[in-house]
Design a protein around this motif. Structure first.
Motif, PDB file in Angstrom:
ATOM      1  N   GLY A 210      39.796 -35.065 -12.726  1.00 34.99           N
ATOM      2  CA  GLY A 210      39.846 -34.611 -11.305  1.00 34.99           C
ATOM      3  C   GLY A 210      40.545 -33.428 -10.944  1.00 34.99           C
ATOM      4  O   GLY A 210      40.927 -33.176  -9.817  1.00 34.99           O
ATOM      5  N   LYS A 310      32.262 -42.836  -8.840  1.00 35.03           N
ATOM      6  CA  LYS A 310      32.992 -41.950  -9.945  1.00 35.03           C
ATOM      7  C   LYS A 310      32.318 -42.460 -11.270  1.00 35.03           C
ATOM      8  O   LYS A 310      32.037 -43.318 -11.634  1.00 35.03           O
ATOM      9  CB  LYS A 310      34.477 -42.372  -9.445  1.00 35.03           C
ATOM     10  N   SER A 355      34.677 -36.020  -9.012  1.00 35.10           N
ATOM     11  CA  SER A 355      34.256 -37.401  -9.435  1.00 35.10           C
ATOM     12  C   SER A 355      33.513 -37.462 -10.660  1.00 35.10           C
ATOM     13  O   SER A 355      33.077 -38.690 -10.946  1.00 35.10           O
ATOM     14  CB  SER A 355      33.740 -38.130  -8.162  1.00 35.10           C
TER      15      SER A 355
END
Length: 465
Positions: A210, A310, A355
């Motif tokens: 991320g 995600k 994500s």
């Protein structure tokens, strides 16, 4: 001549107003003795002391973040920057002005002292009448000698106020070894990849999941540490196909060509037009980055069709990491069409990759907006030795040099290679760090033990320099 000096009672009131803790603490103890008695007061004091010790032992990270800097700042203010010591320093550095009416010396006044780390002090000073920033800058070397400091930075923050950033010593007395290659996939933590050591003597880790990394440093500052250490830290995942590394080595391939079996895709820099492929400088990287973007889009579509927000790491859905060294060759020094296209591609990737598992890691020698127009999209930043003081704030954020990140004062030699600053995400204070030093043997070990077996599927772009 009559001296217009305030009375002692006025000066006492002013001092108490500036240092209320020296009245509040004794007053609180006296009130407790009167109301509760000596035994209860002693019990309360012992309880507070035990609470502090328990906090320090149970959660040293939060204690170091919140309590230690306060204790350290208070101690250093009264030991190093107060009273006769401060007056002697000002006299020695010719920073004392004489009141022409009364003949009394006028000293610069210390307003605040903070010590965010063991080796950095920040002193906010109100100038004596008749002084300017240049007065202090001209005496910078004398100040460093009197303070027994390696470096003293001086920054004006408002009229008649400046900040002295005092750096004591080099906490990294010897090179930090390369990050250990984990034994197994289960030992890899993508939220805490080992890069080296902090000035606290602790292992320095950074998250990759991320995030987008931005590493700035001048030639010889040790940027390669932040190519090889992350690769070593996630080596088993590369070997098992859980991580795919897309490498754009735009410095002629000198840095990473020996590790090409490690990479899922690889491109280097082309100085002139290639007669066979008609590939210009930057276009090889553009092909890799465009394919990286397309793969990210395909992953987005797949996750959306599954109703998943995600990605979950697996061989079918690996972490794809794009590494670009040197970013300027792609975003500023190639053909106009290639640089515009690459900038747009990277903007799209870094605004949508959080994500989907497509982080970007970029390395650059000059962090200006002309060179890196998308600088604001990088979430994790490291500033190594640099050639200009303005580059520090460009890399780490506004005011970070004033807070102590004197990266422009780090010598560009082998003894200091890999030393730099990163910003603590909680306290927002800069911390000195040093990346692990990777030898040719360390790189060979990484390639030998962590290259995908069999070779990772997917096309490789091979462009000869």
């Amino acid at each position: 001549m009559t001296k217009n000096k305030p009375g002692v009672e006025v000066r006492a009131v002013r001092w108490i107003a500036r240092h209320p803790q020296f009245v509040a603490a004794p007053a609180s103890v006296a009130a407790s003795l009167i109301e509760l008695g000596p035994y209860s007061t002693g019990g309360i004091a012992a309880g507070l002391a035990l609470t502090g010790v328990g906090w320090m032992r149970a959660h040293p990270a939060s204690f170091r973040q919140h309590a230690t800097p306060r204790f350290r700042s208070s101690h250093r203010r009264w030991v190093r920057y107060h009273g006769r010591r401060w007056h002697n320093l000002c006299y020695a550095c010719d920073l004392v002005k004489e009141d022409r009416r009364t003949g009394e010396p006028r000293f610069p006044r210390v307003l605040r002292v903070s010590s965010p780390t063991p080796s950095i002090d920040r002193i906010t000073v109100r100038l004596a009448p008749g002084q300017s920033l240049r007065t202090w800058v001209d005496r910078q070397e004398e100040l460093a000698a009197m303070l027994n400091a390696d470096v003293v930075g001086i920054t004006r923050i408002k009229p008649q106020q400046l900040v002295l950033t005092v750096v004591h010593g080099n906490p990294f007395v010897r090179p930090v070894p390369a990050a250990e290659i984990p034994e197994d996939v289960a030992d890899v933590n993508l939220r805490a990849l080992e890069l080296g050591d902090t000035e606290y003597g602790e292992t320095w880790t950074e998250p990759l999941i991320g995030q987008n990394w931005f590493v700035h440093g001048a030639i010889g500052s040790g940027k390669s540490s932040f190519i090889w250490n992350p690769l070593r830290a996630m080596g088993p995942m590369i070997r098992e196909g859980l991580v795919r590394v897309w490498m754009c080595d735009l410095k002629g391939g000198m840095e990473t060509s020996q590790a090409r079996p490690l990479f899922y895709r690889w491109a280097d820099h082309v100085e002139d037009e290639d007669e066979e492929t008609n590939t210009y400088a930057g276009e090889a990287a553009m092909t890799v980055i465009e394919d990286f973007r397309d793969t990210m889009r395909a992953t987005q579509v797949e996750l959306s069709s599954q109703g998943v927000r995600k990605f979950t790491l697996s061989k079918e859905n690996p972490l794809n990491v794009l590494m670009i060294d040197e970013l300027a060759m792609a975003t500023a020094l190639s053909s106009r069409g290639a640089t515009n296209t690459i900038t747009k591609l990277l903007s799209e990737i870094m605004t949508q990759n959080r994500s989907t598992g497509f982080p970007v890691m970029a390395y650059v020698q000059e962090p200006t907006k002309d060179i890196v127009p998308i600088r604001g999209l990088f979430t994790r930043r490291i500033c190594l030795a640099t050639t200009q003081d303005s580059y520090v704030d460009m890399t780490l954020g506004e005011g970070m040099r004033q807070r102590g990140a004197l990266a422009d004062e780090i010598p560009l030699d082998e003894e200091h290679a890999g030393i730099g600053f990163r910003v603590d995400q909680r306290s927002r204070n800069p911390i000195r760090v040093r990346g692990g030093h990777n030898t040719d043997e360390d790189i060979a070990e990484l390639v030998r033990t962590c290259s995908p077996q069999p070779p990772a599927a997917g096309p490789r772009l091979t462009v000869a320099a």
